[in-house]
Design a protein around this motif. Structure first.
Motif, PDB file in Angstrom:
ATOM      1  N   LEU A   1       0.861  -1.295   0.016  1.00  8.73           N
ATOM      2  CA  LEU A   1      -0.029  -0.101  -0.140  1.00  8.73           C
ATOM      3  C   LEU A   1       0.655   1.202  -0.085  1.00  8.73           C
ATOM      4  N   LEU A   2       1.961   1.209   0.700  1.00 10.48           N
ATOM      5  CA  LEU A   2       2.651   2.513   0.862  1.00 10.48           C
ATOM      6  C   LEU A   2       3.507   2.491  -0.668  1.00 10.48           C
ATOM      7  N   ALA A   3       4.030   1.559  -1.071  1.00 12.74           N
ATOM      8  CA  ALA A   3       4.642   1.511  -2.590  1.00 12.74           C
ATOM      9  C   ALA A   3       3.657   1.982  -3.362  1.00 12.74           C
ATOM     10  N   GLU A   4       2.350   1.587  -3.484  1.00  9.13           N
ATOM     11  CA  GLU A   4       1.316   2.174  -4.364  1.00  9.13           C
ATOM     12  C   GLU A   4       1.033   3.745  -4.125  1.00  9.13           C
ATOM     13  N   ALA A   5       1.314   4.151  -2.850  1.00  4.66           N
ATOM     14  CA  ALA A   5       0.920   5.556  -2.412  1.00  4.66           C
ATOM     15  C   ALA A   5       2.462   6.447  -2.948  1.00  4.66           C
ATOM     16  N   GLY A   6       3.393   5.722  -3.449  1.00  5.26           N
ATOM     17  CA  GLY A   6       4.733   6.437  -3.813  1.00  5.26           C
ATOM     18  C   GLY A   6       5.927   6.549  -2.998  1.00  5.26           C
ATOM     19  N   PHE A   7       5.611   5.823  -1.594  1.00  2.81           N
ATOM     20  CA  PHE A   7       6.733   5.752  -0.849  1.00  2.81           C
ATOM     21  C   PHE A   7       7.748   4.738  -1.141  1.00  2.81           C
ATOM     22  N   VAL A   8       8.746   4.955  -0.991  1.00  3.57           N
ATOM     23  CA  VAL A   8       9.992   4.149  -1.057  1.00  3.57           C
ATOM     24  C   VAL A   8      10.938   4.104   0.067  1.00  3.57           C
TER      25      VAL A   8
ATOM     26  N   VAL B   1       6.492  12.702   7.062  1.00  2.00           N
ATOM     27  CA  VAL B   1       5.998  13.282   8.376  1.00  2.00           C
ATOM     28  C   VAL B   1       4.531  13.214   8.195  1.00  2.00           C
ATOM     29  N   THR B   2       3.898  12.371   9.009  1.00  2.00           N
ATOM     30  CA  THR B   2       2.390  12.188   9.150  1.00  2.00           C
ATOM     31  C   THR B   2       1.875  13.509   9.991  1.00  2.00           C
ATOM     32  N   HIS B   3       0.612  13.633   9.381  1.00  2.00           N
ATOM     33  CA  HIS B   3      -0.053  14.721  10.339  1.00  2.00           C
ATOM     34  C   HIS B   3      -1.522  14.467  10.198  1.00  2.00           C
ATOM     35  N   CYS B   4      -2.484  15.041  11.165  1.00  2.00           N
ATOM     36  CA  CYS B   4      -3.803  14.953  11.052  1.00  2.00           C
ATOM     37  C   CYS B   4      -4.458  16.064  12.039  1.00  2.00           C
TER      38      CYS B   4
ATOM     39  N   ALA C   1      -0.223   9.151  14.400  1.00  2.00           N
ATOM     40  CA  ALA C   1       0.388   8.073  15.064  1.00  2.00           C
ATOM     41  C   ALA C   1       0.383   6.793  14.327  1.00  2.00           C
ATOM     42  N   LEU C   2      -0.923   6.430  14.284  1.00  2.00           N
ATOM     43  CA  LEU C   2      -1.270   5.061  13.791  1.00  2.00           C
ATOM     44  C   LEU C   2      -0.718   4.727  12.070  1.00  2.00           C
ATOM     45  N   ALA C   3      -0.689   6.039  11.508  1.00  2.00           N
ATOM     46  CA  ALA C   3       0.074   5.978  10.105  1.00  2.00           C
ATOM     47  C   ALA C   3       1.673   5.639  10.195  1.00  2.00           C
ATOM     48  N   ALA C   4       1.879   6.398  11.265  1.00  2.00           N
ATOM     49  CA  ALA C   4       3.480   6.326  11.322  1.00  2.00           C
ATOM     50  C   ALA C   4       3.980   4.961  11.869  1.00  2.00           C
TER      51      ALA C   4
ATOM     52  N   GLY D   1       8.341  -1.824   7.654  1.00  2.00           N
ATOM     53  CA  GLY D   1       9.751  -1.748   7.484  1.00  2.00           C
ATOM     54  C   GLY D   1      10.312  -0.319   7.032  1.00  2.00           C
ATOM     55  N   PHE D   2       9.427   0.717   6.997  1.00  2.00           N
ATOM     56  CA  PHE D   2       9.978   2.059   6.958  1.00  2.00           C
ATOM     57  C   PHE D   2      10.514   2.710   8.138  1.00  2.00           C
ATOM     58  N   ASN D   3      11.655   3.039   8.215  1.00  2.00           N
ATOM     59  CA  ASN D   3      12.285   3.731   9.489  1.00  2.00           C
ATOM     60  C   ASN D   3      12.245   5.174   9.604  1.00  2.00           C
ATOM     61  N   ASP D   4      12.013   6.103   8.789  1.00  2.00           N
ATOM     62  CA  ASP D   4      12.040   7.300   8.561  1.00  2.00           C
ATOM     63  C   ASP D   4      10.970   8.076   8.586  1.00  2.00           C
ATOM     64  N   PHE D   5       9.815   7.615   9.506  1.00  2.00           N
ATOM     65  CA  PHE D   5       8.663   8.394   9.548  1.00  2.00           C
ATOM     66  C   PHE D   5       8.373   8.891  10.964  1.00  2.00           C
ATOM     67  N   ARG D   6       7.633  10.293  10.747  1.00  2.00           N
ATOM     68  CA  ARG D   6       7.416  10.836  12.139  1.00  2.00           C
ATOM     69  C   ARG D   6       5.928  11.134  12.184  1.00  2.00           C
ATOM     70  N   ALA D   7       5.399  11.636  13.435  1.00  2.00           N
ATOM     71  CA  ALA D   7       4.119  11.767  13.371  1.00  2.00           C
ATOM     72  C   ALA D   7       4.176  13.415  13.994  1.00  2.00           C
ATOM     73  N   TYR D   8       3.622  14.430  13.450  1.00  2.00           N
ATOM     74  CA  TYR D   8       3.788  15.704  13.794  1.00  2.00           C
ATOM     75  C   TYR D   8       2.712  15.857  14.793  1.00  2.00           C
ATOM     76  N   TYR D   9       3.079  16.335  16.179  1.00  2.00           N
ATOM     77  CA  TYR D   9       2.299  16.128  17.229  1.00  2.00           C
ATOM     78  C   TYR D   9       0.894  17.341  17.127  1.00  2.00           C
ATOM     79  N   LEU D  10       1.133  18.173  16.526  1.00  2.00           N
ATOM     80  CA  LEU D  10       0.006  19.194  16.418  1.00  2.00           C
ATOM     81  C   LEU D  10      -0.678  19.034  15.000  1.00  2.00           C
ATOM     82  N   SER D  11      -1.640  19.848  14.688  1.00  2.00           N
ATOM     83  CA  SER D  11      -2.342  19.666  13.380  1.00  2.00           C
ATOM     84  C   SER D  11      -1.625  20.408  12.198  1.00  2.00           C
ATOM     85  N   PHE D  12      -2.191  20.084  11.055  1.00  2.00           N
ATOM     86  CA  PHE D  12      -1.501  20.946   9.659  1.00  2.00           C
ATOM     87  C   PHE D  12      -1.997  22.243   9.920  1.00  2.00           C
ATOM     88  N   ALA D  13      -3.030  22.553  10.634  1.00  2.00           N
ATOM     89  CA  ALA D  13      -3.484  23.964  10.782  1.00  2.00           C
ATOM     90  C   ALA D  13      -2.416  24.562  11.580  1.00  2.00           C
ATOM     91  N   ASP D  14      -2.118  24.084  12.652  1.00  2.00           N
ATOM     92  CA  ASP D  14      -1.063  24.665  13.648  1.00  2.00           C
ATOM     93  C   ASP D  14       0.234  24.815  12.896  1.00  2.00           C
TER      94      ASP D  14
END
Length: 75
Positions: free
Chosen positions: A12-19, A25-28, A35-38, A45-58
């Motif tokens: 699924l991640l490969a189909e979305a263009g991730f390698v 950085v994920t956000h919601c 956090a769930l996406a990260a 097996g991806f190891n460079d994902f982060r979850a931004y703790y605030l919202s995209f609006a912030d």
């Protein structure tokens, strides 16, 4: 529920263009889905994902924070 299998998540991640090696950085709105996406990416097996703790609006409220968008027609 449960997360999908690591292989299915990788597909699924490969189909979305991730390698592997991508820095993502994920956000919601509140952080839970980010956090769930990260966690799912790490399970895949991806190891460079982060979850931004605030919202995209912030993030965008601070004009010093960059926002990168794909150009029209890119995918």
């Amino acid at each position: 529920g449960q997360l999908k299998s690591p292989g299915e998540l990788r597909r699924l991640l490969a189909e979305a263009g991730f390698v592997g090696g991508d820095h993502v950085v994920t956000h919601c709105d509140g952080g839970g889905r980010a956090a769930l996406a990260a966690a799912a990416a790490v399970r895949a097996g991806f190891n460079d994902f982060r979850a931004y703790y605030l919202s995209f609006a912030d993030w965008t409220a601070d004009e010093s924070c960059p926002v990168v968008q794909d150009p029209p027609g890119a995918s």
